[in-house]
Design a protein around this motif. Structure first.
Motif, short mmCIF file in Angstrom:
data_model
loop_
_atom_site.label_atom_id
_atom_site.label_comp_id
_atom_site.label_asym_id
_atom_site.label_seq_id
_atom_site.Cartn_x
_atom_site.Cartn_y
_atom_site.Cartn_z
N MET A 1 7.27 -8.34 -17.35
CA MET A 1 8.04 -7.99 -16.22
C MET A 1 7.60 -8.02 -15.10
SD MET A 1 9.50 -6.53 -19.14
CE MET A 1 10.83 -5.43 -19.09
N LEU A 2 7.98 -9.37 -14.04
CA LEU A 2 7.09 -9.74 -13.73
C LEU A 2 8.68 -10.75 -12.12
CD1 LEU A 2 6.36 -13.19 -13.57
CD2 LEU A 2 4.84 -12.04 -14.91
N HIS A 3 7.96 -9.94 -10.78
CA HIS A 3 9.38 -10.58 -10.50
C HIS A 3 8.77 -10.80 -8.81
CE1 HIS A 3 7.59 -7.24 -8.37
NE2 HIS A 3 8.06 -7.17 -7.35
N ALA A 4 7.84 -11.46 -8.63
CA ALA A 4 7.10 -11.63 -7.07
C ALA A 4 7.71 -13.40 -6.94
CB ALA A 4 5.25 -11.76 -6.67
#
Lengths: 269, 269, 269
Positions: free
Chosen positions: B45-48
């Motif tokens: 999960m990552l979103h930057a």
């Protein structure tokens, strides 16, 4: 070898119920809080730039995990780490997937300036953090703990901190003294964010045992190792494992921890 | 009808343990990660905005779920979806509550431009996405799967993708071939974000079986259907159901999946 | 004393399955959603400034919890609270750790202007909110419920709302009528965010029983009290407790709630 029975560190944790300020990833927040509460620490999650310095200053320890990073959070992490350094509050760095993107590498470099008390990661992360050939593709460990031991010792010496590499076998060092620890269970990597929670638990143990960060961190690892083994004995899969792990951490006694040390499940390298 | 036994898709997933880049809602993050790990995929999960393109490019698939949307996340979703399209990486869209607000409708319109491989939603969401009279009041399904089948076929043809409508009965189509699938358990809607997790699991199956997105997606749905039925047999309520579901996904064998297909629990429409 | 049997409020909740718009902290999101679904309400988590007003307006109630606050979220909370006030939609304030930082105090002051229907907190939080000497160091209750009763009555009178102080013993008041409620289990504080979930459940009960906010809120507290006691009887620790709590809330009957009232487990002060 140990200056005190390992169980003393768990007793100290439960007596102090230290407040652990966690700036951690979204995936890990709930499970980290539950792992700390089950074992005996008191978690608090908050990350706003407007308040992190104020809150870190009243906490027993700070735990920073960069899992679901973004720019605002990175700023807050730096404020909190600087506060911890200035106020002599122990803090733990969990450099999730540091090898995967430049954004993570830059933040970790900036965080290291503020001298973490402990760094905990999987083998890939510790190697990447040490500037060695990062083989990490993400959040999983693909390098073995054994290969990461040299990187851990190098990091520990360079930053004068404790470095813990966890996996099938754990390795922990302060640059001079080293321990290996077996235990746990093959289902542990099938439950998300147990490593993240362990980092925060290390922070709790160090908060309650500030003069002995290496042994306090080792005690946290031993809790996971013993509780993980016990949980695995009754689990049918990762769902029941996670439930049983929380119960096992809650039921864990100082004697359990002292026994594992006497049994030399913990070895000096 | 199927080109391969359905169990082959599960074997392929477990052999490949594909890295699934999830940009999903806060509620679903932990449970989605656990559902993927239990079944055999590897979630991250990552979103930057600073790193999503870099990370999508090294992932086996991307899964985008708009549940707890905000402007920064919307930007990151668009970057990641565009990256997936450019790099020919399969990606799944989960249009949570798309009918509820204009903000969601605008984002979904912009995301569809980047041609998802699969769209998975409940009946209300699929109807709203197709521009039909949206009856969705929120995240629950109030329309029936049956009513949404026509909308699903229309969407699949328009965007040349697979569309899965899940609920008491599942319907899945690539615009030409369609399947219905029964199973699961009435407790499933009493546990939050199982549908969100299923979307990410579909991404994992498609990552491991790129030439057959329809059958790979069907295999993911079948995993939930069988594991859900089994979990329901031993659950006392939604708490024990969730635990049992993770265990059942972990214990699921390729033979279990192949059997459900042979038993015609899966029907062509 | 009660205008209706307490169980009628649970029946009304299950008949209405009210949509509860939750703007809550990251730690609590998943567990809150599951607690609401298990009991019989319908949760939805969303927080973007672009859509909160639109969504609050179609919800049965709003629940605001400031746990993992940040500036953008604070803005959204204020928009949602104002919308609820304007549209006469009941809303609940959970002032997590309000005594810990100035940032939290400022936001709570601003939120109170929009007249919450119910405030639920632990004893430290209610005292801090009332401007009394805040002894809260974080998210845990260190003050006793008994000491906070006066603060609760004062707040209820000042803001014309219901105030619930929960802990080992619960106290709830609308400024005129007061109830005490015992029950629950010592494991409850060892599971994270149960209080946060209770706040959202209160919102659900008030949504389904708008003319009787005090008794509706009391019914929500009674659900936790009874289900907590039952879960504690079969739990081995906090892991199995959380699972058993969800099951017990699901299995709870209106008769269970009415019985607790008749047995005078609920006392007028």
């Amino acid at each position: 070898m140990l200056s005190r029975p390992l169980g003393d560190y768990l007793s100290a944790l439960r007596d102090a119920t230290p407040l652990v300020h966690c700036i951690t990833n979204y995936v890990a927040m709930n499970s980290t809080a539950n792992l700390l509460l089950a074992t005996g620490a008191s978690p608090a999650m908050l990350h706003a730039q407007e308040e992190v310095a104020e809150f870190t200053a009243i906490s027993g320890a700070l735990s920073i995990n960069i899992g679901t990073l973004s720019a605002h959070w990175a700023d807050a992490m730096l404020i909190a780490a600087r506060t911890a350094q200035e106020q002599h509050i122990p803090w733990v760095l969990d450099p999730v997937a540091v090898g995967a993107t430049a954004f993570r590498q830059q933040l970790c470099s900036a965080l290291l300036v503020h001298q973490p008390s402990v760094i905990r990661g999987n083998a890939s992360e510790i190697q990447a953090l040490n500037g060695l050939a990062g083989q990490g593709r993400g959040v999983d460990a693909t390098a073995s703990t054994h290969e990461a031991a040299a990187a851990a010792i190098s990091l520990a010496q360079q930053y004068r901190c404790v470095v813990a590499v966890t996996g099938e076998e754990d390795f922990i060092t302060n640059g001079t003294d080293h321990y290996r620890l077996k235990g746990g269970h093959p289902l542990m990597p099938r439950v998300t964010t147990l490593g993240c929670g362990l980092s925060a638990l290390v922070a709790g143990f160090v908060a309650a045992n500030r003069t002995q960060p290496l042994e306090a961190s080792l005690a946290a690892l031993a809790c996971f190792s013993i509780a993980g083994s016990r949980a695995g004995q009754q689990a049918q899969g990762p769902g029941s494992f996670q439930v049983a792990l929380l119960d096992a951490l809650y039921q864990l006694t100082p004697e359990d921890l002292s026994t594992i040390a006497q049994m030399e499940a913990v070895h000096a390298v």
